[in-house]
Structures are given as C-alpha cells and as structure tokens.
Enzyme design. Structure first.
Site, PDB file in Angstrom:
ATOM      1  N   HIS A 119       0.780  -1.145   0.028  1.00 30.51           N
ATOM      2  CA  HIS A 119      -0.143  -0.059   0.017  1.00 30.51           C
ATOM      3  C   HIS A 119       0.728   1.102   0.062  1.00 30.51           C
ATOM      4  O   HIS A 119       0.605   2.277   0.660  1.00 30.51           O
ATOM      5  CB  HIS A 119      -1.061   0.007   1.270  1.00 30.51           C
ATOM      6  N   HIS A 152      -9.695   2.105   0.565  1.00 31.92           N
ATOM      7  CA  HIS A 152      -9.697   0.958   1.464  1.00 31.92           C
ATOM      8  C   HIS A 152     -10.654   1.108   2.660  1.00 31.92           C
ATOM      9  O   HIS A 152     -10.460   0.684   3.786  1.00 31.92           O
ATOM     10  CB  HIS A 152      -8.185   0.995   2.011  1.00 31.92           C
ATOM     11  N   GLU A 174     -11.702  -3.759  -2.395  1.00 26.58           N
ATOM     12  CA  GLU A 174     -10.486  -2.565  -3.057  1.00 26.58           C
ATOM     13  C   GLU A 174     -10.561  -2.801  -4.640  1.00 26.58           C
ATOM     14  O   GLU A 174      -9.702  -3.865  -4.878  1.00 26.58           O
ATOM     15  CB  GLU A 174      -9.324  -2.758  -2.260  1.00 26.58           C
TER      16      GLU A 174
HETATM   17  C1  BGC Z   1      -4.381  -6.506   1.996  1.00 31.10           C
HETATM   18  C2  BGC Z   1      -4.264  -7.052   3.469  1.00 31.10           C
HETATM   19  C3  BGC Z   1      -3.784  -6.385   4.373  1.00 31.10           C
HETATM   20  C4  BGC Z   1      -5.006  -5.183   4.443  1.00 31.10           C
HETATM   21  C5  BGC Z   1      -4.695  -4.096   5.608  1.00 31.10           C
HETATM   22  C6  BGC Z   1      -5.348  -5.395   2.229  1.00 31.10           C
HETATM   23  O1  BGC Z   1      -5.479  -4.625   0.987  1.00 31.10           O
HETATM   24  O2  BGC Z   1      -4.626  -7.384   0.975  1.00 31.10           O
HETATM   25  O3  BGC Z   1      -3.419  -8.348   3.414  1.00 31.10           O
HETATM   26  O4  BGC Z   1      -3.551  -6.937   5.618  1.00 31.10           O
HETATM   27  O5  BGC Z   1      -5.005  -4.634   2.968  1.00 31.10           O
HETATM   28  O6  BGC Z   1      -3.414  -3.535   5.599  1.00 31.10           O
END
Ligand code: BGC
Length: 398
Positions: free
Chosen positions: A156, A229, A360
């Site tokens: 991310h 998110h 997402e």
């Molecule tokens: C990811 C997860 C992660 C979460 C929060 C998601 O987009 O795929 O693996 O734990 O985000 O960070």
C-alpha cells in the site's frame, strides 16, 4: 439664512454621497467575500449550513499542515465524512430498511485515531495498492527498491503512503456534495520514480453513490495503482461480524497467493473453490477452507471499459445492499483477517476479526513483477484515470 441652509444642504449632500460610497464599498466587499465562500466549500471553515452539500470543520494538524474533515450530504440524508489526511472516508451514515441511520464504514471521530496508524481504515491508497514482492521491480534497465513495510514486501505505498499524507484541497462549490483532493508525490518518495501528480474527486450523489475519480500524471515511468480502503459492515454495528453478509462477485478467476500473500502469477478458475461468488454466497459459508480468510484479488469479468457493476453485498438483517462499480480489472476482497480487537473505535469498542470487509478495486497485486498481468506503468505524457463507486441502498421490505 438661505446661504447657510444651502451650505448645510451641500455638506449634508456630500456626506451622504461619501456615506453611500462607503456603503457601496462595503457591499462590494461583502459580495466579494460571499462569492469566495460560495464557490469554495473547501476554503470556508464554517459549521454546517442548511443549503450546503459540502461543509468542513478543522480537524487538527499533521506534518505542520492543517487537516480538515469534510461533510458531504445528499438529498436522501446520507452523510459521508472525508478527511484530507490520507484522503480518508471516516464515516458513511445511511438508513437501513426501517429508516434507522447507522455508520456502515469503520472510522474514527478524531484525527488521533488515524495518526496511530490503523490498517488503512477508509484511506486513499497509493502509489501502489497491495503488495510488490520484496519491494523490488525493474523498468527497462533500471531496478527500483521500495520501502518494505510488510515483512519483506512493500504494501500500500510503503511506510508513508498516500494514506498518511495531508492532501491539498482544491476549492469546489459547496452546493455540490463533492470534494477534490490533490497530492504531489515527489520523485523518489518511498523509492518510486517520478513526480506523480494525483487528483481524487469524491462525490456523493443523490442515489447514495459515493464515487472516486482518480487521475494522475508523471514525469518518469512509474507504477500506479490507486484505490480506496474502506472497511464496510452493513449492519452498522461493529460488534457484529460480516460473515452473514452475502457476496456476489462477477469474476471467473482470481489470483492465488503464496504464504507471503504475493500473487503467484496464475489466474485460477474460481469453479469448485471457495472463491466462486458468481452466485451470491454468505461470506462465512466457506471461509474456514480459506487459510487466514479471504485476502485475494479477483479477476473481474469485464464486458466494457466503463464503470461496471462488479460486486454486490447484501445484509438481510438491515436490508442494506452495497454495490461496487469500477473501471478497474481487479478487486481485492479482504475480510478483516488481521483485525484482532487491539484497535478500538472512538466509542471504545474493540474491532474484532471479520467485523468488516474491504472491496478494493485495483490492478492485480505485484503487477510490476508479473508482466503477464495488465500493466500498471504510467508513462510521461499519459494520463492515469480510473473510476470506482460504492452505492448503498436498501432492499424492499417484504
Ligand atoms: C491487504 C491485506 C492487508 C490489509 C490491511 C489489504 O488490502 O490485502 O493483506 O492486511 O489490506 O493492510
């Protein structure tokens, strides 16, 4: 006497003219200031006013920059709050089938909750949503090393992704339920090449659709994969899990992952697997056979390049329905597997595993290293543009 009176009258006349000019000047100034406030919700730090569809309040500071909380309201009475800290959707108040209003996304009432680095609650994610293996990728002959903030991998956008920066606010009329945020991600930030100029427009429409319009340009070739998110719980009650929510995803395939949650490069058929959501299934129905819970990218069945309906979530108890529309080729379905009760809501409620889900929209994880996946590379002269929308409605009461 007549002369004195004449002088008096003349003086009075001039005084009146001067007064009128002052009044005119004042009126002009007032008109100018009002016009400024009228056309720029985002520069008008006032409390909510009836005709406004966008208002803002001060929410503190981060990185020595002012942070604000914006409130978008539509004609149905839905209220969405978004902060320019991280481009974060903090709250979405909407009615259930009985007209009872509740918050369907996980978020905090104050900035401090976000400064404590929760797992991306409602955030705008960038420069690259999801994981890049070992934080390494190459473009032509150059190899780039990104921040590794998730074990050995990059997740991310790195240590300080777009979710942890203060975005600039672009003035928009406060008669619109819309907020425009801008961020310049400089060359080398978190290891990425090129200055990336990003704009996100958030709009709440009267049919309870919250849309995200992402655009970006760069001066060096760079991977870009932007998403939101938000963590949804359609019951509006964070003490309930989302395991009884029913999900439908228009995807014949998904991208399996290795033990480090890195895509293997395979596009696997969902048929006869717990990933088959072509017909609606309760999320909890087969979750036990997915080690760790769902945290996978679905390869969306697209028929056009438009903003298409790709997923639907329903909650029978509240009657709420969430529809996801996107122009993106993929969608990460995450069932809040890593939530373990250590983070508490602003009301002090522990946020437990599987009490929220994320959908997402994105390009596939680790695309910079999986050259058969649709590319995420943005080149100078090109324009990145994607659209995603979440629509909340209630199923008719039977
Ligand atoms: C990811 C997860 C992660 C979460 C929060 C998601 O987009 O795929 O693996 O734990 O985000 O960070």
């Amino acid at each position: 006497m007549a002369a004195i009176n004449f002088k008096k009258i003349t003086n009075l006349y001039f005084l009146k003219v001067i007064n009128n000019m002052k009044k005119l000047q004042q009126a002009f100034l007032v008109a100018l200031v009002s016009l400024f406030f009228l056309i720029s919700c985002n520069n008008n730090p006032t409390t909510e006013q009836s005709m406004k569809k966008c208002s803002q309040t001060s929410w503190g500071t981060a990185d020595n920059k002012p942070v604000n909380l914006f409130t978008l309201t539509n004609s149905k009475g839905d209220i969405v709050k978004i902060s320019n800290y991280g481009g974060t959707v903090t709250s979405w108040l909407t009615a259930d089938k009985n007209g009872k209003i509740a918050d369907v996304v996980v978020g905090f009432d104050s900035l401090s909750g976000y400064l404590a680095k929760p797992p991306y609650f409602g955030s705008t994610i960038g420069r690259y949503g999801n994981r890049i293996a070992k934080g390494i990728f190459s473009i032509d002959t150059a190899t780039y090393h990104l921040a590794t903030n998730n074990g050995a991998n990059h997740l991310h956008g790195g240590n300080k992704g777009f979710d942890k920066v203060v975005w600039d606010v672009v003035p928009t009329p406060d008669s619109l339920a819309s907020l425009t945020l801008h961020y310049l991600s400089v060359d080398g930030e978190e290891g990425y090449p090129g200055n990336l100029d990003v704009t996100v427009v958030f709009t709440l429409s009267d049919d309870n659709t919250l849309s995200f319009d992402y655009s970006a340009t760069t001066d060096k070739t760079t991977p870009v994969n932007l998403t939101n998110h938000s963590y949804f719980n359609l019951t509006g009650d964070i003490t309930q899990t989302i395991l009884n929510h029913r999900l439908q995803v228009h995807a014949d395939k998904f991208t399996p992952v290795d033990t480090g949650l890195i895509t293997t490069g395979v596009l696997q058929d969902v048929k006869e697997t717990p990933f088959d959501f072509l017909q609606p299934h309760a999320i909890g129905e087969r979750i036990a056979s997915v080690p760790g819970g769902y945290d996978h990218n679905f390869v969306l069945n697209r028929t056009t390049a438009d903003n298409e309906l790709v997923a639907t979530v329903t909650d029978a108890v509240s009657g709420r329905v969430l529809e996801v529309f996107t122009t993106e080729p993929g969608m990460q379905f995450y069932t809040g597997n890593f939530l373990d009760g250590t983070i508490k809501t602003s009301q002090g409620i522990a946020i437990q595993q599987h009490t929220a889900l994320c959908l997402e929209t994105q390009h596939f994880p680790d695309s910079p290293n999986k050259l058969a996946f649709p590319t995420t590379l943005l080149k100078p002269g090109e324009k990145y543009h994607t659209v995603t929308a979440y629509k909340v409605s209630v199923a008719s009461v039977k």
